[in-house]
Design an enzyme around this catalytic site. Structure first.
Site, mmCIF file in Angstrom:
data_model
loop_
_atom_site.group_PDB
_atom_site.id
_atom_site.type_symbol
_atom_site.label_atom_id
_atom_site.label_comp_id
_atom_site.label_asym_id
_atom_site.label_seq_id
_atom_site.Cartn_x
_atom_site.Cartn_y
_atom_site.Cartn_z
ATOM 1 C CG LEU A 55 78.434 64.736 67.007
ATOM 2 C CD1 LEU A 55 78.463 63.705 68.121
ATOM 3 C CD2 LEU A 55 77.005 65.167 66.679
ATOM 4 C CE LYS B 106 90.984 70.669 63.184
ATOM 5 N NZ LYS B 106 90.906 71.138 61.819
ATOM 6 C CE LYS C 48 85.651 73.164 68.254
ATOM 7 N NZ LYS C 48 85.045 71.933 67.752
#
Ligand code: NAD
Length: 295
Positions: free
Chosen positions: A65, A172, A247
Site C-alpha cells: 500500500l 529501507k 516520501k
C-alpha cells in the site's frame, strides 16, 4: 503451496502477486481499483468483493500500500479492519514503505490476536517486482522470518532479516536516503563535466572505473542517452517516482529526528527532491533530478 491474500495491486503489488500465482500458490487479491484487480486475476488469481472476505482462510496476507495511514486503516480500523477477519496463526507480510512506528503498532495489535507480522519493504523497483528479483528487508522475530522466507523467495532474490519489528523499515529508509544522495552527487558531477565540454559517456566511463563509481552512475545513469534501458533515456518515464523518493526522504528525516541523528546530506537531498516534486516533476523517475543542475 500456501493460501495467500494480497491487498494493494499497484505498480509493485500487481507483478508481485502475479509471481505468487505463477509459483503455484492459491492467491486471492483485492484492490480499490477494479482495473488493478483484473490485471492479476487474468493470470489465475481469485478475487472477492472486499478485502475482509479475501483474507478468510489465508495463511499469509501480503499488503503493498502507498503509506502508513493506508496500512493502519486496512488492518486496524474498527470492525472492517482485517485484524477482525484474519485467522489466528496466520502471518501478515507488509511490504509497503512506511514509518517504523506504524509497523510496530500494527505488529503489536496483531500479536494480541495471535496473528504474526513482518514489515518487509522492498528494493528493486517495478523491474525487480516483475522479474521476481526484489530485495526484502524484513523486521520481525526469527520464527516469523523463517515462516515468511519461502513466500518472499518467490517474489525476490535477496531476503534479509534486519532485526525486530520496524527494523526492515529502518533499513529501507537508510538505503533510500543513501541512494538519493548518490543520485544528486552523480547528477551534479555529470553536469559539471558537461558544462566544461566533456562527453557524458566518456566522463561516466572514467568515473565508473575510478573512485566515483556507484550504482546511480554505473547502472542507472541520470544523463539521457548515456545508457539504454534506463528512465533517463526514456524521458524519465517508468522507474521510481520523484514523489515516492520525496516520501521516503520524509520518513528518513522523521527517523533522524526521533533518534537525534545528524543527517545533513539526507536533509539536503530531501529539500532538493521536495523542490523538484513541487516544480511538477512528481511523476517522473527520480533520476530526473539531473535536470535541476542544467545550466
Ligand atoms: P501504487 O500507488 O502504484 O499502488 C498502491 C495500490 O494500493 C493502488 O493500486 C491502490 O488502489 C491500492 N490501495 C490503496 N488503498 C487501498 C485499500 N484501502 N485497499 C486496497 N487497495 C488499496 O504504489 P506502488 O508503486 O505499487 O508502491 C507501493 C509501496 O511500495 C509504496 O509504499 C512505495 O513507497 C513502495 N515502493 C515502490 C517502489 C516503486 O518503484 N514503485 C519501489 C520500492 C518500494
Amino acid at each position: 503451496m500456501a493460501n495467500i491474500a494480497f491487498i494493494g495491486l499497484g505498480n509493485m503489488g500487481g507483478p508481485m502477486a502475479i509471481n505468487l500465482v505463477k509459483s503455484g500458490h492459491e492467491v486471492c487479491v483485492f484492490d480499490l481499483s477494479e482495473a488493478a484487480v483484473a490485471q492479476v486475476t487474468e493470470h489465475g488469481a481469485n478475487t472477492k468483493d472486499n478485502a475482509q472476505d479475501c483474507v478468510k482462510g489465508a495463511q499469509f496476507i501480503v499488503s503493498m500500500l502507498p503509506a502508513g495511514k493506508h496500512v493502519e486503516s486496512v488492518y486496524l480500523t474498527a470492525e472492517t479492519g482485517l485484524i477482525n477477519h484474519i485467522e489466528q496463526g496466520s502471518v501478515v507480510i507488509d511490504s509497503s514503505t512506511i514509518d517504523a512506528a506504524t509497523s510496530q503498532k500494527v505488529a503489536k495489535a496483531l500479536a494480541e490476536q495471535k496473528i504474526g507480522f513482518v514489515d518487509a519493504p522492498v528494493s528493486g523497483g517495478v523491474g525487480g517486482a516483475i522479474a521476481g528479483t526484489l530485495s526484502f528487508m524484513v523486521g520481525g522475530s526469527k520464527i516469523e522470518f523463517e515462516q515468511v522466507e519461502p513466500i518472499l523467495n518467490t517474489m525476490g532474490k535477496n531476503i534479509f532479516h534486519a532485526g525486530e519489528h520496524g527494523a526492515g523499515q529502518i533499513a529501507k529508509v537508510c538505503n533510500n536516503m543513501l541512494l538519493s544522495v548518490l543520485m544528486v552527487g552523480t547528477s551534479e558531477a555529470l553536469q559539471l563535466g558537461l558544462a566544461n565540454g566533456l562527453d557524458p559517456k566518456v566522463l561516466s566511463n572514467i568515473m565508473s572505473k575510478s573512485s566515483g563509481s556507484n550504482w546511480t552512475l554505473d547502472v542507472y545513469n541520470p544523463c539521457p542517452d548515456v545508457m539504454d534501458n534506463v528512465p533517463s533515456s526514456n524521458s524519465y518515464q517508468g522507474g521510481f517516482m520523484v514523489d515516492l523518493m520525496a516520501k521516503d526522504l520524509g520518513l528518513a528525516m522523521d527517523t533522524a529526528v526521533s533518534s537525534q541523528s545528524s543527517t545533513p546530506m539526507g536533509a539536503l537531498a530531501r529539500s532538493l527532491y521536495a523542490m523538484h516534486a513541487g516544480s511538477g516533476n512528481g511523476n517522473k523517475d527520480f533520476s530526473s533530478i539531473f535536470n535541476l543542475f542544467n545550466k
